[in-house]
Design a protein around this motif. Structure first.
Motif, short mmCIF file in Angstrom:
data_model
loop_
_atom_site.label_atom_id
_atom_site.label_comp_id
_atom_site.label_asym_id
_atom_site.label_seq_id
_atom_site.Cartn_x
_atom_site.Cartn_y
_atom_site.Cartn_z
N ASP A 101 3.16 -55.34 14.52
CA ASP A 101 4.44 -54.94 15.14
C ASP A 101 4.77 -55.68 16.44
O ASP A 101 3.92 -55.80 17.33
N ARG A 102 6.01 -56.09 16.56
CA ARG A 102 6.52 -56.67 17.82
C ARG A 102 8.06 -56.63 17.79
O ARG A 102 8.73 -57.59 18.16
N TYR A 103 8.59 -55.47 17.37
CA TYR A 103 10.04 -55.39 17.14
C TYR A 103 10.87 -55.78 18.37
O TYR A 103 11.85 -56.50 18.26
N SER A 104 10.47 -55.28 19.55
CA SER A 104 11.32 -55.53 20.72
C SER A 104 11.38 -57.02 21.06
O SER A 104 12.36 -57.49 21.63
N PHE A 148 7.66 -55.57 26.02
CA PHE A 148 6.25 -55.57 26.44
C PHE A 148 5.33 -55.36 25.23
O PHE A 148 4.29 -54.69 25.33
N CYS A 149 5.73 -55.91 24.08
CA CYS A 149 4.93 -55.74 22.87
C CYS A 149 3.53 -56.34 23.02
O CYS A 149 2.58 -55.86 22.40
N ARG A 184 1.41 -43.66 17.07
CA ARG A 184 2.17 -42.41 17.09
C ARG A 184 1.85 -41.58 15.87
O ARG A 184 1.67 -42.12 14.77
N LEU A 207 7.36 -47.89 17.63
CA LEU A 207 8.52 -47.01 17.83
C LEU A 207 9.69 -47.40 16.92
O LEU A 207 10.55 -46.58 16.63
N PHE A 208 9.70 -48.62 16.48
CA PHE A 208 10.82 -49.10 15.65
C PHE A 208 10.40 -49.30 14.20
O PHE A 208 11.06 -50.03 13.45
N ARG A 267 -4.56 -56.57 20.11
CA ARG A 267 -4.25 -55.41 20.94
C ARG A 267 -5.11 -54.22 20.51
O ARG A 267 -5.09 -53.84 19.33
FE1 SF4 Z 1 5.03 -51.42 20.93
FE2 SF4 Z 1 6.75 -51.61 18.91
FE3 SF4 Z 1 7.64 -51.05 21.37
FE4 SF4 Z 1 6.73 -53.50 20.79
S1 SF4 Z 1 8.53 -52.52 19.92
S2 SF4 Z 1 6.22 -52.27 22.63
S3 SF4 Z 1 5.07 -53.01 19.34
S4 SF4 Z 1 6.28 -49.75 20.12
#
Ligand code: SF4
Ligand code: SAM
Ligand code: SF4
Length: 364
Positions: A337-340, A284-285, A292, A303-304, A34
């Motif tokens: 990162d791919r928290y969601s 939508f990771c 940020r 964000l997480f 990405r």
């Molecule tokens: Fe991006 Fe993190 Fe939200 Fe996934 S959880 S869309 S990586 S900010």
């Protein structure tokens, strides 16, 4: 004093000429391929609202200690970092907070940032209450797009959500001021919480249909650690589309571009479109290109996230633009990162135990 640029309050002098020694534009990609494209900048940790899901009043009371001025990035420091981010391929900026219009002379910052080479799009997210006195200045400073947050048109519901600070009428006045200043196609953000404002979303849709503005419903997210989030409070994409569609039939639309955060739907009768930000039900990771920058200069890649990397320290200790470039590039290249996407597989306990930064620090 540096001839090319005023000296930052605390730090080193960054000569724009020095950017020429940086490598040719070389956008880093992370471990999931990405690219780094967008930067969200939180310009203040303060706010005149106390939204229950963001800065609940019981925690953010009169006694709460916000960052002292010396800890905030100065405008010169923000500008310097944005130049470096632009060299790294960032072309879109979003100014946020806290409430970004509380930062004095934020229009001066926007003027500086919007003229940086490579920055094609500068947007700002606001609760709109200060727009009547700021909208003109923001427009003249080169701000391209505005997002206004408005969770309900029902006075009691809205006040309950914002800590009993102001009425929806005052936000609508801010929107009118933005229109008068020449802003078009505003995005209107509504965080939907089941049992709180879900019964008022059709009224919002009715109000903004045909206005030229795009209403966007945000699935309530587990950002931060202070809002007692749980899944039962989330109204999902399908539920939102069903609720609106019963009164106003909707047709799905293709995304405008890769990485667009909102799923798009248009009214079947041609009265415009809505967006739904589905961080919880349809993450939508995979396309997330957003970094940020917190008010105190920490670079955060999700964000997480529970932490980030301090850029202010190196900058105030004399790091060159090239060193900042390498530092940011290295952080982005290592990003995983791919928290969601992971949230669904986590137990409640694991999720609650996970430390997270707060929304007002990250700017949404
Ligand atoms: Fe991006 Fe993190 Fe939200 Fe996934 S959880 S869309 S990586 S900010
Ligand atoms: N104060 C400005 C405002 O409210 O527009 C900008 C900052 S605010 C943190 C940015 C956006 O994040 C707002 O649209 C807000 O509604 C959204 N937000 C905050 N907490 C949220 C949460 N827990 N879930 C979903 N959206 C949230
Ligand atoms: Fe303030 Fe925006 Fe957070 Fe509400 S969502 S408390 S307006 S920063």
């Amino acid at each position: 004093m540096c001839a090319a640029r005023a000296e930052p309050e605390t730090g080193t002098c960054a000569d724009p000429e020095s950017m020429k020694i940086l490598p040719a534009k070389n956008t880093p990609v992370d471990t999931r391929n990405r690219p780094l494209r967008d930067l969200r900048i939180s310009v203040t940790d303060r706010c005149n609202f106390r939204c229950t899901y963001c800065m609940p009043a019981e925690i953010f009371s009169e006694k709460y200690e916000f960052l002292p001025r010396r800890d905030l990035l100065t405008f010169e420091e923000i500008e310097r970092l944005v130049r470096v981010f632009a060299e790294l391929g960032v072309s879109k900026l979003r100014i946020s907070g806290g409430e970004p219009l509380l930062r004095s002379h934020v229009d001066d910052l926007i003027l500086q940032l919007s003229s940086i080479e490579g920055i094609a799009d500068t947007a700002l997210t606001t609760n709109a209450t200060l727009l009547p006195r700021m909208a003109d200045k923001l427009r003249k400073a080169g701000l391209g797009r505005l997002t206004v947050s408005l969770d309900s048109l029902d006075d009691a519901v809205f006040r309950k959500m914002n800590g009993d600070k102001l009425s929806p009428a005052e936000v609508l006045e801010g929107i009118v001021a933005a229109e008068a200043a020449g802003f078009t196609q505003l995005k209107i953000n509504c965080v939907v919480q089941k049992g709180v404002n879900d019964h008022t979303i059709v009224d919002l849709a009715r109000h903004f249909r045909g206005s030229g503005h795009i209403l966007r419903f945000i699935e309530y997210m587990d950002v931060g650690t202070r809002n007692d989030w749980n899944l039962e409070q989330v109204m999902s994409l399908d539920e939102i589309v069903d609720a609106i569609g019963q009164d106003f039939p909707l047709i799905p639309l293709e995304p405008n571009h890769i990485g667009e955060v909102a799923k798009r739907w248009e009214y079947a009768d041609g009265q415009g479109e809505i967006g739904i930000i589905t961080s919880v039900s349809k993450p939508f990771c995979g396309d997330c290109s957003r970094a940020r920058l917190t008010t105190d200069g920490t670079l955060v890649t999700c964000l997480f996230a529970n932490s980030g990397t301090d850029l202010r320290g190196p900058m105030r200790d004399g790091a060159s633009d090239e060193e900042l470039f390498e530092l940011i590039s290295g952080i982005w290249s290592a990003r995983t990162d791919r928290y969601s996407e992971e949230r669904g597989q986590m137990t409640d306990a694991a999720r609650q135990d996970r430390a997270r930064m707060e929304m007002y620090q990250l700017g949404g």
